[in-house]
Design a protein around this motif. Structure first.
Motif, mmCIF file in Angstrom:
data_model
loop_
_atom_site.group_PDB
_atom_site.id
_atom_site.type_symbol
_atom_site.label_atom_id
_atom_site.label_comp_id
_atom_site.label_asym_id
_atom_site.label_seq_id
_atom_site.Cartn_x
_atom_site.Cartn_y
_atom_site.Cartn_z
ATOM 1 N N THR A 46 -37.791 -1.001 -7.055
ATOM 2 C CA THR A 46 -37.128 -2.055 -7.826
ATOM 3 C C THR A 46 -37.712 -3.409 -7.441
ATOM 4 O O THR A 46 -37.593 -3.849 -6.301
ATOM 5 N N PHE A 47 -38.304 -4.051 -8.421
ATOM 6 C CA PHE A 47 -38.997 -5.316 -8.234
ATOM 7 C C PHE A 47 -38.033 -6.413 -7.801
ATOM 8 O O PHE A 47 -37.014 -6.646 -8.453
ATOM 9 N N ARG A 48 -38.320 -7.057 -6.686
ATOM 10 C CA ARG A 48 -37.621 -8.232 -6.172
ATOM 11 C C ARG A 48 -36.155 -8.024 -5.791
ATOM 12 O O ARG A 48 -35.417 -8.991 -5.625
ATOM 13 N N ILE A 49 -35.699 -6.813 -5.660
ATOM 14 C CA ILE A 49 -34.306 -6.608 -5.258
ATOM 15 C C ILE A 49 -34.059 -7.161 -3.865
ATOM 16 O O ILE A 49 -32.977 -7.672 -3.570
ATOM 17 N N GLU A 50 -35.046 -7.097 -3.000
ATOM 18 C CA GLU A 50 -34.885 -7.598 -1.635
ATOM 19 C C GLU A 50 -34.628 -9.105 -1.634
ATOM 20 O O GLU A 50 -33.911 -9.621 -0.779
ATOM 21 N N GLN A 51 -35.195 -9.809 -2.604
ATOM 22 C CA GLN A 51 -34.972 -11.257 -2.685
ATOM 23 C C GLN A 51 -33.517 -11.571 -3.038
ATOM 24 O O GLN A 51 -32.898 -12.444 -2.441
ATOM 25 N N SER A 52 -32.988 -10.840 -3.995
ATOM 26 C CA SER A 52 -31.600 -11.037 -4.398
ATOM 27 C C SER A 52 -30.646 -10.725 -3.246
ATOM 28 O O SER A 52 -29.693 -11.471 -2.991
ATOM 29 N N LEU A 53 -30.897 -9.638 -2.536
ATOM 30 C CA LEU A 53 -30.048 -9.248 -1.410
ATOM 31 C C LEU A 53 -30.146 -10.254 -0.261
ATOM 32 O O LEU A 53 -29.121 -10.653 0.313
ATOM 33 N N THR A 54 -31.354 -10.694 0.064
ATOM 34 C CA THR A 54 -31.542 -11.675 1.140
ATOM 35 C C THR A 54 -30.836 -12.983 0.798
ATOM 36 O O THR A 54 -30.126 -13.548 1.636
ATOM 37 N N GLN A 55 -31.028 -13.476 -0.419
ATOM 38 C CA GLN A 55 -30.390 -14.733 -0.829
ATOM 39 C C GLN A 55 -28.873 -14.642 -0.757
ATOM 40 O O GLN A 55 -28.201 -15.579 -0.312
ATOM 41 N N ALA A 56 -28.329 -13.513 -1.172
ATOM 42 C CA ALA A 56 -26.873 -13.343 -1.138
ATOM 43 C C ALA A 56 -26.358 -13.330 0.300
ATOM 44 O O ALA A 56 -25.308 -13.925 0.596
ATOM 45 N N VAL A 57 -27.073 -12.682 1.207
ATOM 46 C CA VAL A 57 -26.657 -12.630 2.612
ATOM 47 C C VAL A 57 -26.747 -14.017 3.248
ATOM 48 O O VAL A 57 -25.831 -14.443 3.959
ATOM 49 N N VAL A 58 -27.817 -14.735 2.982
ATOM 50 C CA VAL A 58 -27.965 -16.095 3.515
ATOM 51 C C VAL A 58 -26.820 -16.972 2.993
ATOM 52 O O VAL A 58 -26.187 -17.712 3.758
ATOM 53 N N HIS A 59 -26.532 -16.891 1.703
ATOM 54 C CA HIS A 59 -25.444 -17.677 1.122
ATOM 55 C C HIS A 59 -24.107 -17.336 1.772
ATOM 56 O O HIS A 59 -23.307 -18.226 2.095
ATOM 57 N N GLU A 60 -23.855 -16.057 1.975
ATOM 58 C CA GLU A 60 -22.583 -15.627 2.567
ATOM 59 C C GLU A 60 -22.455 -16.117 4.006
ATOM 60 O O GLU A 60 -21.393 -16.602 4.406
ATOM 61 N N PHE A 61 -23.515 -16.005 4.810
ATOM 62 C CA PHE A 61 -23.460 -16.505 6.183
ATOM 63 C C PHE A 61 -23.280 -18.022 6.194
ATOM 64 O O PHE A 61 -22.524 -18.563 6.999
ATOM 65 N N THR A 62 -23.968 -18.718 5.314
ATOM 66 C CA THR A 62 -23.882 -20.176 5.244
ATOM 67 C C THR A 62 -22.484 -20.635 4.848
ATOM 68 O O THR A 62 -21.951 -21.588 5.422
ATOM 69 N N SER A 63 -21.874 -19.942 3.900
ATOM 70 C CA SER A 63 -20.565 -20.370 3.408
ATOM 71 C C SER A 63 -19.405 -19.931 4.310
ATOM 72 O O SER A 63 -18.359 -20.571 4.300
ATOM 73 N N ARG A 64 -19.591 -18.879 5.101
ATOM 74 C CA ARG A 64 -18.473 -18.354 5.897
ATOM 75 C C ARG A 64 -18.563 -18.632 7.391
ATOM 76 O O ARG A 64 -17.591 -18.387 8.108
ATOM 77 N N THR A 65 -19.706 -19.079 7.871
ATOM 78 C CA THR A 65 -19.860 -19.251 9.318
ATOM 79 C C THR A 65 -20.431 -20.627 9.643
ATOM 80 O O THR A 65 -20.821 -21.384 8.758
ATOM 81 N N HIS A 66 -20.513 -20.910 10.924
ATOM 82 C CA HIS A 66 -21.058 -22.172 11.410
ATOM 83 C C HIS A 66 -22.512 -22.022 11.890
ATOM 84 O O HIS A 66 -23.087 -22.989 12.396
ATOM 85 N N TYR A 67 -23.099 -20.853 11.741
ATOM 86 C CA TYR A 67 -24.454 -20.626 12.250
ATOM 87 C C TYR A 67 -25.486 -21.408 11.448
ATOM 88 O O TYR A 67 -25.384 -21.522 10.227
ATOM 89 N N GLN A 68 -26.485 -21.900 12.166
ATOM 90 C CA GLN A 68 -27.640 -22.482 11.495
ATOM 91 C C GLN A 68 -28.526 -21.315 11.090
ATOM 92 O O GLN A 68 -28.850 -20.460 11.921
ATOM 93 N N ILE A 69 -28.929 -21.259 9.833
ATOM 94 C CA ILE A 69 -29.728 -20.147 9.318
ATOM 95 C C ILE A 69 -31.167 -20.610 9.136
ATOM 96 O O ILE A 69 -31.421 -21.652 8.526
ATOM 97 N N VAL A 70 -32.093 -19.836 9.691
ATOM 98 C CA VAL A 70 -33.520 -20.079 9.487
ATOM 99 C C VAL A 70 -34.116 -18.830 8.841
ATOM 100 O O VAL A 70 -33.569 -17.736 8.957
ATOM 101 N N ASN A 71 -35.226 -19.003 8.125
ATOM 102 C CA ASN A 71 -35.774 -17.872 7.365
ATOM 103 C C ASN A 71 -36.879 -17.104 8.068
ATOM 104 O O ASN A 71 -37.417 -16.169 7.495
#
Length: 171
Positions: A46-71
């Motif tokens: 499945t083309f680019r599914i990993e991008q959608s999943l990664t973006q969703a996880v980053v968004h969820e961590f950013t919105s629910r926690t205080h951690y600084q997220i780096v890529n």
């Protein structure tokens, strides 16, 4: 004597049974401040599914926690979350009895995820995530559009919410 029995009863009633409510345990040590979440790997077709999943996880961590997220994993990161999309499949779920055409499709995504600290200690691991999302297939040719992308978006958001909850709650 009665006061001793009463005190014993109060003491016994106030002790717990060993269970606790979800959300109190945490798998992430308090010294973790920076969390690296590099793009997930994709072993599926499945083309680019990993991008959608990664973006969703980053968004969820950013919105629910205080951690600084780096890529990218680096010396700056206290822990790294790695994910791999193992398989994806889309299967007809229901059919129109008159035409035999597919009415709905079930999308299934299998993943493995691990969170390790900078010393390589596993803080969280699930080698067997399985997520499903159903979507309707439009039967109108004039209004036909692909529903699989929005379905994968919903699946990604559901996966991210579940993953972040599991990591934060220690399940």
């Amino acid at each position: 004597m009665i006061s001793l029995v009463f005190a014993s009863a109060v003491l016994f009633a106030s002790t717990g049974c060993g269970y606790h409510t979800a959300g109190h345990a945490t798998t992430i040590p308090t010294n973790v401040k920076v969390l690296a979440i590099p793009a997930f790997a994709n072993q599926s077709q499945t083309f680019r599914i990993e991008q959608s999943l990664t973006q969703a996880v980053v968004h969820e961590f950013t919105s629910r926690t205080h951690y600084q997220i780096v890529n990218q994993p680096s010396e700056m990161a206290d822990a790294t979350l790695l994910g791999t999309v193992l398989t994806t499949s889309a299967s007809p779920l229901t059919y129109d009895s008159r035409t035999g055409r597919t009415e709905s499709v079930l999308v299934v995504v299998s993943m493995k995820v691990s969170l390790t600290d900078r010393n390589g200690k596993i803080l969280f691991q699930n080698p067997d995530y399985l997520f499903r999302e159903q979507y309707q297939v439009s039967q109108e040719l004039s209004s036909f559009f692909e529903e699989d992308s929005p379905a994968l978006g919903r699946l990604s958001r559901d996966f991210a919410k579940t993953l972040v909850s599991n990591v934060l709650e220690g399940f």
